[in-house]
Design an enzyme around this catalytic site. Structure first.
Site: not given
Ligand code: EZ4
Ligand code: CO
Length: 437
Positions: A182, A194, A245, A247, A271, A297, A318, A374, A437
Protein backbone atom coordinates in the site's frame (compact mmCIF):
# COMPACT_ATOMS: atom_id res chain seq x y z
CA UNK A 1 -32.64 -15.74 40.77
CA UNK A 2 -35.61 -14.11 38.98
CA UNK A 3 -38.25 -16.59 37.80
CA UNK A 4 -37.59 -16.00 34.10
CA UNK A 5 -33.81 -16.60 34.34
CA UNK A 6 -32.42 -19.72 32.73
CA UNK A 7 -29.59 -21.42 34.55
CA UNK A 8 -26.47 -21.12 32.41
CA UNK A 9 -26.04 -24.87 31.95
CA UNK A 10 -29.65 -25.71 31.13
CA UNK A 11 -30.36 -27.83 28.05
CA UNK A 12 -32.83 -26.34 25.56
CA UNK A 13 -36.10 -28.30 25.59
CA UNK A 14 -35.77 -29.46 21.97
CA UNK A 15 -32.34 -31.07 22.47
CA UNK A 16 -32.34 -34.76 21.67
CA UNK A 17 -31.20 -36.71 24.70
CA UNK A 18 -28.02 -38.69 23.94
CA UNK A 19 -29.72 -42.04 24.60
CA UNK A 20 -32.75 -41.41 22.39
CA UNK A 21 -34.01 -44.30 20.29
CA UNK A 22 -34.62 -43.65 16.61
CA UNK A 23 -37.79 -44.57 14.72
CA UNK A 24 -36.07 -47.71 13.38
CA UNK A 25 -35.45 -48.82 16.90
CA UNK A 26 -31.67 -48.54 16.64
CA UNK A 27 -29.94 -46.61 19.36
CA UNK A 28 -28.50 -43.29 18.08
CA UNK A 29 -25.44 -42.20 19.89
CA UNK A 30 -24.93 -38.49 19.32
CA UNK A 31 -21.27 -37.68 19.61
CA UNK A 32 -20.69 -34.60 21.68
CA UNK A 33 -17.58 -32.65 22.52
CA UNK A 34 -17.10 -32.52 26.20
CA UNK A 35 -18.61 -29.69 28.11
CA UNK A 36 -16.11 -26.98 28.95
CA UNK A 37 -17.42 -24.87 31.80
CA UNK A 38 -16.37 -21.23 31.98
CA UNK A 39 -15.09 -20.54 35.47
CA UNK A 40 -14.07 -16.94 35.00
CA UNK A 41 -12.75 -14.31 32.63
CA UNK A 42 -10.40 -11.37 32.90
CA UNK A 43 -9.77 -8.26 30.82
CA UNK A 44 -6.22 -6.91 30.50
CA UNK A 45 -5.01 -3.58 29.12
CA UNK A 46 -1.41 -3.04 28.09
CA UNK A 47 0.54 -0.48 26.06
CA UNK A 48 3.72 -2.01 24.57
CA UNK A 49 4.00 0.87 22.07
CA UNK A 50 0.21 1.17 21.71
CA UNK A 51 -2.84 0.12 23.72
CA UNK A 52 -4.29 -3.37 23.50
CA UNK A 53 -7.27 -4.87 25.34
CA UNK A 54 -7.27 -8.66 25.82
CA UNK A 55 -9.98 -10.99 27.11
CA UNK A 56 -8.93 -14.26 28.73
CA UNK A 57 -11.67 -16.85 29.35
CA UNK A 58 -10.82 -19.61 31.83
CA UNK A 59 -12.43 -23.05 32.10
CA UNK A 60 -12.68 -25.86 34.61
CA UNK A 61 -10.30 -27.97 32.50
CA UNK A 62 -7.54 -25.45 33.16
CA UNK A 63 -7.61 -24.39 29.51
CA UNK A 64 -7.99 -20.72 28.65
CA UNK A 65 -8.89 -18.90 25.47
CA UNK A 66 -7.76 -15.45 24.32
CA UNK A 67 -9.66 -12.78 22.45
CA UNK A 68 -8.68 -9.32 21.23
CA UNK A 69 -10.96 -6.50 22.46
CA UNK A 70 -9.02 -3.46 21.22
CA UNK A 71 -11.02 -0.51 19.85
CA UNK A 72 -8.53 2.16 18.87
CA UNK A 73 -9.04 5.38 20.88
CA UNK A 74 -12.11 3.97 22.71
CA UNK A 75 -10.40 1.10 24.55
CA UNK A 76 -11.92 1.59 28.00
CA UNK A 77 -15.49 1.48 26.69
CA UNK A 78 -14.97 -2.14 25.64
CA UNK A 79 -13.21 -2.99 28.93
CA UNK A 80 -16.25 -1.76 30.81
CA UNK A 81 -18.72 -3.48 28.45
CA UNK A 82 -16.95 -6.80 29.03
CA UNK A 83 -16.35 -6.42 32.77
CA UNK A 84 -19.76 -5.07 33.68
CA UNK A 85 -22.10 -6.65 31.17
CA UNK A 86 -20.57 -9.73 29.53
CA UNK A 87 -18.30 -11.60 31.92
CA UNK A 88 -20.94 -11.99 34.67
CA UNK A 89 -23.16 -13.75 32.10
CA UNK A 90 -20.40 -16.07 30.87
CA UNK A 91 -19.47 -17.70 34.15
CA UNK A 92 -20.98 -21.19 34.41
CA UNK A 93 -21.80 -21.46 30.69
CA UNK A 94 -20.47 -24.10 28.31
CA UNK A 95 -17.57 -22.66 26.28
CA UNK A 96 -17.97 -25.33 23.60
CA UNK A 97 -21.30 -23.80 22.44
CA UNK A 98 -19.79 -21.01 20.33
CA UNK A 99 -22.77 -20.34 18.08
CA UNK A 100 -25.22 -20.30 20.97
CA UNK A 101 -23.07 -17.91 22.98
CA UNK A 102 -22.70 -15.63 19.95
CA UNK A 103 -26.47 -15.27 19.68
CA UNK A 104 -26.79 -14.93 23.42
CA UNK A 105 -24.54 -11.86 23.29
CA UNK A 106 -25.91 -10.44 20.02
CA UNK A 107 -29.65 -11.02 20.33
CA UNK A 108 -29.66 -11.07 24.10
CA UNK A 109 -28.27 -7.53 24.41
CA UNK A 110 -31.33 -6.11 22.62
CA UNK A 111 -29.01 -3.18 21.62
CA UNK A 112 -27.48 -4.81 18.57
CA UNK A 113 -24.49 -3.82 16.43
CA UNK A 114 -22.15 -0.87 16.95
CA UNK A 115 -18.37 -0.94 17.35
CA UNK A 116 -18.24 -1.31 21.15
CA UNK A 117 -20.77 -4.15 21.31
CA UNK A 118 -19.37 -5.99 18.31
CA UNK A 119 -15.77 -5.68 19.51
CA UNK A 120 -16.79 -7.24 22.82
CA UNK A 121 -18.70 -10.02 21.02
CA UNK A 122 -15.66 -10.63 18.80
CA UNK A 123 -13.37 -10.91 21.81
CA UNK A 124 -15.55 -13.62 23.34
CA UNK A 125 -15.91 -15.39 20.00
CA UNK A 126 -12.15 -15.49 19.33
CA UNK A 127 -11.52 -16.80 22.84
CA UNK A 128 -14.09 -19.58 22.35
CA UNK A 129 -12.58 -20.69 19.01
CA UNK A 130 -9.16 -20.62 20.67
CA UNK A 131 -10.52 -22.81 23.47
CA UNK A 132 -12.19 -25.26 21.09
CA UNK A 133 -8.98 -25.68 19.12
CA UNK A 134 -6.99 -26.22 22.31
CA UNK A 135 -9.58 -28.68 23.67
CA UNK A 136 -9.46 -30.72 20.45
CA UNK A 137 -5.71 -30.26 19.90
CA UNK A 138 -6.01 -28.67 16.42
CA UNK A 139 -5.30 -25.26 14.89
CA UNK A 140 -8.45 -23.20 14.25
CA UNK A 141 -8.08 -23.34 10.45
CA UNK A 142 -8.67 -27.08 10.68
CA UNK A 143 -11.93 -26.48 12.54
CA UNK A 144 -13.07 -24.12 9.78
CA UNK A 145 -12.54 -26.62 6.98
CA UNK A 146 -8.80 -26.91 6.50
CA UNK A 147 -6.29 -25.01 4.39
CA UNK A 148 -7.37 -23.79 0.95
CA UNK A 149 -3.90 -22.42 0.18
CA UNK A 150 -0.30 -22.76 1.32
CA UNK A 151 0.10 -19.19 2.53
CA UNK A 152 -1.72 -15.91 3.03
CA UNK A 153 -0.61 -13.06 0.75
CA UNK A 154 0.04 -9.97 2.85
CA UNK A 155 0.44 -6.32 1.93
CA UNK A 156 2.65 -3.87 3.79
CA UNK A 157 2.40 -0.10 4.28
CA UNK A 158 4.86 2.13 2.47
CA UNK A 159 4.64 5.84 3.09
CA UNK A 160 6.72 8.99 2.88
CA UNK A 161 6.46 12.77 2.79
CA UNK A 162 7.57 12.90 -0.84
CA UNK A 163 7.14 10.67 -3.89
CA UNK A 164 10.89 9.85 -3.78
CA UNK A 165 10.58 8.67 -0.19
CA UNK A 166 7.58 6.47 -1.01
CA UNK A 167 9.38 4.96 -3.99
CA UNK A 168 12.33 4.03 -1.73
CA UNK A 169 10.04 2.66 0.96
CA UNK A 170 8.12 0.47 -1.52
CA UNK A 171 11.53 -0.88 -2.56
CA UNK A 172 12.30 -1.82 1.04
CA UNK A 173 9.08 -3.87 1.20
CA UNK A 174 9.86 -5.59 -2.10
CA UNK A 175 13.34 -6.44 -0.76
CA UNK A 176 11.64 -8.21 2.15
CA UNK A 177 9.62 -10.37 -0.21
CA UNK A 178 6.29 -8.53 -0.23
CA UNK A 179 4.21 -9.05 -3.38
CA UNK A 180 1.80 -6.27 -2.48
CA UNK A 181 2.34 -2.81 -0.99
CA UNK A 182 0.00 0.00 0.00
CA UNK A 183 1.46 3.40 -0.93
CA UNK A 184 0.54 6.71 0.76
CA UNK A 185 2.40 9.98 0.38
CA UNK A 186 2.35 13.48 1.80
CA UNK A 187 0.43 15.97 -0.37
CA UNK A 188 2.31 19.04 -1.66
CA UNK A 189 0.90 22.15 0.05
CA UNK A 190 -0.41 20.27 3.12
CA UNK A 191 1.71 20.25 6.30
CA UNK A 192 0.89 16.64 7.30
CA UNK A 193 -1.17 13.72 6.03
CA UNK A 194 -2.78 10.82 7.88
CA UNK A 195 -1.38 7.51 6.75
CA UNK A 196 2.17 8.81 6.36
CA UNK A 197 4.27 7.01 8.95
CA UNK A 198 6.87 8.26 11.36
CA UNK A 199 9.36 5.43 10.83
CA UNK A 200 10.67 3.03 8.22
CA UNK A 201 8.81 -0.28 7.85
CA UNK A 202 6.61 0.74 10.73
CA UNK A 203 3.51 2.84 10.99
CA UNK A 204 1.28 3.56 13.97
CA UNK A 205 -1.93 5.53 13.37
CA UNK A 206 -2.74 6.57 16.96
CA UNK A 207 -0.83 9.20 18.96
CA UNK A 208 -0.49 9.48 22.72
CA UNK A 209 -2.34 12.38 24.31
CA UNK A 210 -5.41 14.14 22.99
CA UNK A 211 -6.27 14.13 19.26
CA UNK A 212 -3.94 16.10 16.99
CA UNK A 213 -5.31 17.91 13.94
CA UNK A 214 -4.43 17.56 10.26
CA UNK A 215 -5.33 19.95 7.47
CA UNK A 216 -6.88 18.50 4.34
CA UNK A 217 -7.53 19.62 0.78
CA UNK A 218 -9.25 17.14 -1.53
CA UNK A 219 -8.26 19.06 -4.67
CA UNK A 220 -4.55 19.06 -3.73
CA UNK A 221 -4.78 15.34 -2.93
CA UNK A 222 -6.55 14.46 -6.18
CA UNK A 223 -3.97 16.36 -8.22
CA UNK A 224 -1.12 14.48 -6.55
CA UNK A 225 -2.06 10.80 -6.24
CA UNK A 226 -1.83 9.82 -9.94
CA UNK A 227 1.76 11.18 -10.00
CA UNK A 228 2.70 8.87 -7.13
CA UNK A 229 1.40 5.74 -8.86
CA UNK A 230 2.87 6.69 -12.24
CA UNK A 231 6.29 6.88 -10.57
CA UNK A 232 5.78 3.58 -8.75
CA UNK A 233 4.80 1.76 -11.96
CA UNK A 234 7.68 3.36 -13.89
CA UNK A 235 10.10 2.22 -11.18
CA UNK A 236 8.85 -1.26 -10.32
CA UNK A 237 6.92 -2.41 -13.40
CA UNK A 238 3.64 -4.26 -13.47
CA UNK A 239 4.39 -7.31 -11.29
CA UNK A 240 3.93 -5.79 -7.84
CA UNK A 241 0.41 -5.27 -6.47
CA UNK A 242 -0.09 -1.62 -5.51
CA UNK A 243 -2.87 -0.49 -3.14
CA UNK A 244 -4.07 2.90 -1.94
CA UNK A 245 -6.32 4.11 0.91
CA UNK A 246 -8.39 7.31 0.50
CA UNK A 247 -9.67 7.11 4.12
CA UNK A 248 -13.31 7.91 3.32
CA UNK A 249 -12.53 11.47 2.20
CA UNK A 250 -13.99 11.74 -1.29
CA UNK A 251 -17.44 12.30 -2.71
CA UNK A 252 -18.67 9.57 -5.06
CA UNK A 253 -17.91 11.62 -8.16
CA UNK A 254 -14.43 12.56 -6.88
CA UNK A 255 -13.79 8.87 -6.22
CA UNK A 256 -14.96 8.09 -9.75
CA UNK A 257 -12.47 10.60 -11.14
CA UNK A 258 -9.61 9.21 -9.04
CA UNK A 259 -10.49 5.66 -10.03
CA UNK A 260 -10.42 6.63 -13.71
CA UNK A 261 -7.10 8.45 -13.43
CA UNK A 262 -5.54 5.48 -11.65
CA UNK A 263 -6.74 2.92 -14.22
CA UNK A 264 -3.50 3.03 -16.26
CA UNK A 265 -1.55 2.15 -13.09
CA UNK A 266 -3.70 -0.94 -12.39
CA UNK A 267 -4.24 -0.73 -8.66
CA UNK A 268 -4.99 -3.91 -6.71
CA UNK A 269 -7.60 -1.76 -4.95
CA UNK A 270 -8.69 1.74 -4.05
CA UNK A 271 -9.74 1.58 -0.39
CA UNK A 272 -12.40 3.56 1.49
CA UNK A 273 -12.99 5.99 -1.37
CA UNK A 274 -16.09 7.46 0.29
CA UNK A 275 -17.73 7.31 3.72
CA UNK A 276 -19.73 4.09 3.52
CA UNK A 277 -22.68 4.77 5.80
CA UNK A 278 -24.39 5.33 2.48
CA UNK A 279 -23.73 2.09 0.61
CA UNK A 280 -25.51 3.44 -2.49
CA UNK A 281 -22.60 5.88 -3.04
CA UNK A 282 -20.68 3.02 -4.56
CA UNK A 283 -23.18 2.72 -7.43
CA UNK A 284 -21.92 6.03 -8.78
CA UNK A 285 -18.24 5.10 -8.44
CA UNK A 286 -18.83 1.69 -10.00
CA UNK A 287 -20.51 3.17 -13.07
CA UNK A 288 -17.38 5.17 -13.87
CA UNK A 289 -14.30 3.12 -13.18
CA UNK A 290 -12.76 -0.34 -13.44
CA UNK A 291 -10.33 0.33 -10.57
CA UNK A 292 -11.14 -2.39 -8.00
CA UNK A 293 -12.79 -1.09 -4.82
CA UNK A 294 -12.32 -2.15 -1.19
CA UNK A 295 -14.19 -0.98 1.89
CA UNK A 296 -15.34 -2.13 5.32
CA UNK A 297 -12.75 -1.66 8.09
CA UNK A 298 -15.35 0.31 10.11
CA UNK A 299 -18.26 -2.06 9.39
CA UNK A 300 -19.76 -4.13 12.24
CA UNK A 301 -22.14 -6.64 10.71
CA UNK A 302 -23.29 -8.23 7.47
CA UNK A 303 -25.93 -5.51 7.16
CA UNK A 304 -23.29 -2.82 6.63
CA UNK A 305 -22.14 -4.63 3.50
CA UNK A 306 -25.36 -6.16 2.22
CA UNK A 307 -26.07 -3.73 -0.64
CA UNK A 308 -22.39 -3.46 -1.54
CA UNK A 309 -22.10 -7.23 -1.88
CA UNK A 310 -25.40 -8.19 -3.45
CA UNK A 311 -25.15 -5.41 -6.07
CA UNK A 312 -21.49 -6.28 -6.69
CA UNK A 313 -20.45 -2.69 -6.00
CA UNK A 314 -17.12 -3.66 -4.42
CA UNK A 315 -14.38 -6.21 -5.02
CA UNK A 316 -12.93 -6.64 -1.51
CA UNK A 317 -14.52 -6.52 1.92
CA UNK A 318 -12.18 -5.30 4.67
CA UNK A 319 -14.14 -5.92 7.86
CA UNK A 320 -11.80 -7.59 10.34
CA UNK A 321 -12.82 -10.39 12.67
CA UNK A 322 -12.36 -7.90 15.51
CA UNK A 323 -14.90 -5.37 14.19
CA UNK A 324 -17.29 -7.91 12.67
CA UNK A 325 -18.16 -10.00 15.73
CA UNK A 326 -15.42 -12.61 15.36
CA UNK A 327 -15.08 -15.77 13.29
CA UNK A 328 -18.69 -16.87 13.84
CA UNK A 329 -20.23 -13.83 12.16
CA UNK A 330 -17.54 -13.11 9.59
CA UNK A 331 -17.75 -16.55 8.07
CA UNK A 332 -21.38 -15.80 7.23
CA UNK A 333 -20.36 -12.47 5.74
CA UNK A 334 -17.62 -14.19 3.70
CA UNK A 335 -20.07 -16.82 2.46
CA UNK A 336 -22.47 -14.13 1.23
CA UNK A 337 -19.55 -12.33 -0.43
CA UNK A 338 -18.46 -15.52 -2.16
CA UNK A 339 -21.83 -15.77 -3.92
CA UNK A 340 -21.19 -12.36 -5.50
CA UNK A 341 -17.49 -12.72 -6.34
CA UNK A 342 -16.41 -10.39 -3.57
CA UNK A 343 -13.17 -11.38 -1.83
CA UNK A 344 -11.86 -10.76 1.66
CA UNK A 345 -9.15 -8.21 2.39
CA UNK A 346 -9.11 -8.02 6.17
CA UNK A 347 -8.02 -4.91 8.01
CA UNK A 348 -4.72 -5.66 9.80
CA UNK A 349 -3.43 -2.39 11.23
CA UNK A 350 -1.28 -2.20 14.37
CA UNK A 351 -4.36 -1.41 16.44
CA UNK A 352 -5.53 -5.00 15.99
CA UNK A 353 -3.54 -7.15 18.41
CA UNK A 354 -1.58 -10.29 17.45
CA UNK A 355 -4.64 -12.26 18.63
CA UNK A 356 -6.77 -10.76 15.85
CA UNK A 357 -3.91 -11.23 13.40
CA UNK A 358 -3.67 -14.92 14.32
CA UNK A 359 -7.44 -15.42 14.08
CA UNK A 360 -7.43 -13.65 10.70
CA UNK A 361 -4.67 -15.90 9.40
CA UNK A 362 -6.55 -19.08 10.33
CA UNK A 363 -9.60 -17.64 8.57
CA UNK A 364 -7.56 -16.48 5.55
CA UNK A 365 -5.88 -19.85 5.11
CA UNK A 366 -9.30 -21.49 4.93
CA UNK A 367 -11.75 -18.99 3.39
CA UNK A 368 -12.46 -19.92 -0.25
CA UNK A 369 -12.82 -16.30 -1.44
CA UNK A 370 -9.62 -14.98 0.12
CA UNK A 371 -8.19 -11.84 -1.48
CA UNK A 372 -5.34 -10.39 0.58
CA UNK A 373 -4.43 -9.64 4.22
CA UNK A 374 -3.22 -6.27 5.50
CA UNK A 375 -0.15 -6.68 7.67
CA UNK A 376 1.32 -3.84 9.69
CA UNK A 377 4.19 -5.07 11.79
CA UNK A 378 3.84 -4.76 15.57
CA UNK A 379 6.61 -3.45 17.83
CA UNK A 380 9.13 -5.88 19.35
CA UNK A 381 7.62 -5.18 22.79
CA UNK A 382 4.19 -6.20 21.43
CA UNK A 383 5.63 -9.46 20.14
CA UNK A 384 7.06 -10.17 23.62
CA UNK A 385 3.71 -9.58 25.30
CA UNK A 386 1.92 -11.73 22.68
CA UNK A 387 4.21 -14.66 21.75
CA UNK A 388 2.72 -16.20 18.61
CA UNK A 389 2.99 -19.11 16.19
CA UNK A 390 2.28 -17.16 12.99
CA UNK A 391 5.13 -16.19 10.72
CA UNK A 392 5.95 -14.16 7.63
CA UNK A 393 8.06 -15.56 4.83
CA UNK A 394 8.63 -14.22 1.34
CA UNK A 395 5.42 -12.19 1.13
CA UNK A 396 3.18 -14.80 2.73
CA UNK A 397 1.90 -15.23 6.27
CA UNK A 398 1.02 -18.57 7.86
CA UNK A 399 -0.89 -19.08 11.14
CA UNK A 400 1.26 -22.02 12.25
CA UNK A 401 -0.03 -25.34 13.59
CA UNK A 402 -0.29 -24.73 17.33
CA UNK A 403 -3.67 -25.80 18.77
CA UNK A 404 -6.25 -23.00 18.90
CA UNK A 405 -5.20 -19.59 17.60
CA UNK A 406 -1.53 -20.06 18.49
CA UNK A 407 -1.06 -16.83 20.47
CA UNK A 408 -0.34 -16.37 24.16
CA UNK A 409 -0.49 -13.37 26.50
CA UNK A 410 2.36 -12.76 28.95
CA UNK A 411 0.53 -11.15 31.88
CA UNK A 412 3.72 -10.13 33.71
CA UNK A 413 5.40 -8.51 30.72
CA UNK A 414 2.12 -6.80 29.80
CA UNK A 415 1.86 -5.31 33.28
CA UNK A 416 5.10 -3.41 32.75
CA UNK A 417 3.42 -1.42 29.94
CA UNK A 418 0.50 0.45 31.56
CA UNK A 419 -2.34 2.02 29.53
CA UNK A 420 -1.66 5.43 28.03
CA UNK A 421 -4.49 7.53 26.63
CA UNK A 422 -4.13 7.80 22.85
CA UNK A 423 -6.28 8.93 19.93
CA UNK A 424 -6.43 8.96 16.20
CA UNK A 425 -6.02 12.48 14.79
CA UNK A 426 -8.89 14.55 13.41
CA UNK A 427 -8.99 16.20 10.02
CA UNK A 428 -10.02 19.77 9.10
CA UNK A 429 -10.36 21.54 5.77
CA UNK A 430 -8.18 24.58 5.12
CA UNK A 431 -11.04 26.83 6.32
CA UNK A 432 -11.28 24.93 9.62
CA UNK A 433 -14.32 22.74 8.86
CA UNK A 434 -14.11 19.42 10.66
CA UNK A 435 -13.89 16.87 7.86
CA UNK A 436 -14.02 13.13 7.28
CA UNK A 437 -11.05 11.06 8.09
O1 EZ4 B 1 -6.95 4.12 10.03
O2 EZ4 B 1 -6.45 1.15 11.92
O3 EZ4 B 1 -6.12 0.53 6.31
N1 EZ4 B 1 -5.78 0.86 7.40
C1 EZ4 B 1 -6.20 1.94 8.01
C2 EZ4 B 1 -5.75 2.14 9.44
C3 EZ4 B 1 -6.87 2.75 10.26
C4 EZ4 B 1 -6.65 2.51 11.72
C5 EZ4 B 1 -7.84 3.01 12.54
O4 EZ4 B 1 -7.75 2.59 13.86
O5 EZ4 B 1 -6.93 2.71 7.45
O6 EZ4 B 1 -4.59 2.90 9.52
CO1 CO C 1 -7.89 1.82 5.74
Amino acid sequence: MPSNATPPDSTPPDDTPPDATSASGASTSVPSTERLTITGAEVFVTCPGRNFVTLRIETDEGLYGLGDATLNGREKAVVSYLDEHVIPCLVGRDASRIEDLWYFLYRGAYWRRGPVTMTAVAAVDMALWDLKGKALGVPVYQLLGGASRTGVMAYGHASGETVDEVVDEVGRYLDRGYRAVRAQSGVPGLPSTYGVGRGKLFYEPAEQGLPSEHVWSTSKYLDHVPTLFRRLRDTYGSDVHLLHDAHHRLTPIQAARLGQELEPHRLFWLEDAVPAENQESFRIIRQHTTTPLAVGEVFNTIYDAQTLVTEQLIDYLRTSLLRGGGITHMRKVAALAELYNVKTGFHGATDLSPITMAAALHFDLWVPNFGIQEYMRHTEATKEVFPHAYSFDDGYLHPGDAPGLGVDYDVEKAASYPYERAYLPVNRLEDGTLFHW
